[in-house]
Design a protein around this motif. Structure first.
Motif: not given
Length: 146
Positions: A13, A43, A46, A51, A53, A55, A82, A85
């Motif tokens: 992160k 993208h 979640g 939502k 997310r 990365t 990710w 997800n």
């Protein structure tokens, strides 16, 4: 989640945040490539929160028909968030050079991975080291335009 996995998540992160800052400050002139790989922004939705997310990831293979990502998490024994997800919701968006497009993501089959792996490790030899560090089979993700 173990200490090692949590530490890796925090580090990832932080790297993502720094990468976004470098892109913003340089007006996109720095940070669009890492070695021989293009940097993309994935993208996902979640799986628990619903939502969006995002990365920053490297894409060892990026062509008009597909973008290939590697869920390596630096060789950690746990899958990256990710990846978890997109397994739950495979309809994703990917931004490449300020253009955001829709894709359907899927985990490569064992045969596909074995065919792609030499190209992936040629783009970044670190992926082979990551695979040797973990007992899990590091997933290769194929994202195809929708």
């Amino acid at each position: 989640m173990g200490v090692r996995s949590t530490t890796t998540d925090i580090g990832m992160k932080a790297m993502n945040a720094v990468h976004r800052i470098v892109l913003a400050v340089s007006g996109g002139r720095v940070g669009r490539k890492l070695g021989r790989m293009d940097v993309v922004e994935l993208h996902t939705k979640g799986r628990s929160s619903g939502k969006v997310r995002s990365t920053m990831l490297t894409a060892p293979i990026l062509d008009p028909e597909r973008i290939v990502l590697v869920a390596s998490k630096g060789g950690n024994d746990a899958h990256p968030q990710w990846y978890r997800n997109l397994c739950a919701e495979p309809d994703v968006e990917i931004t490449v050079n300020d253009t955001r497009r829709s894709f359907r993501a899927r985990t490569a089959t064992a045969t596909e991975k074995s065919e792609l792996w030499p190209t992936i490790t040629a783009a970044y030899p670190g992926y082979a080291r990551y695979q040797s560090k973990t007992r899990r089979d590091i997933p290769v993700v194929i994202c195809e335009p929708t």
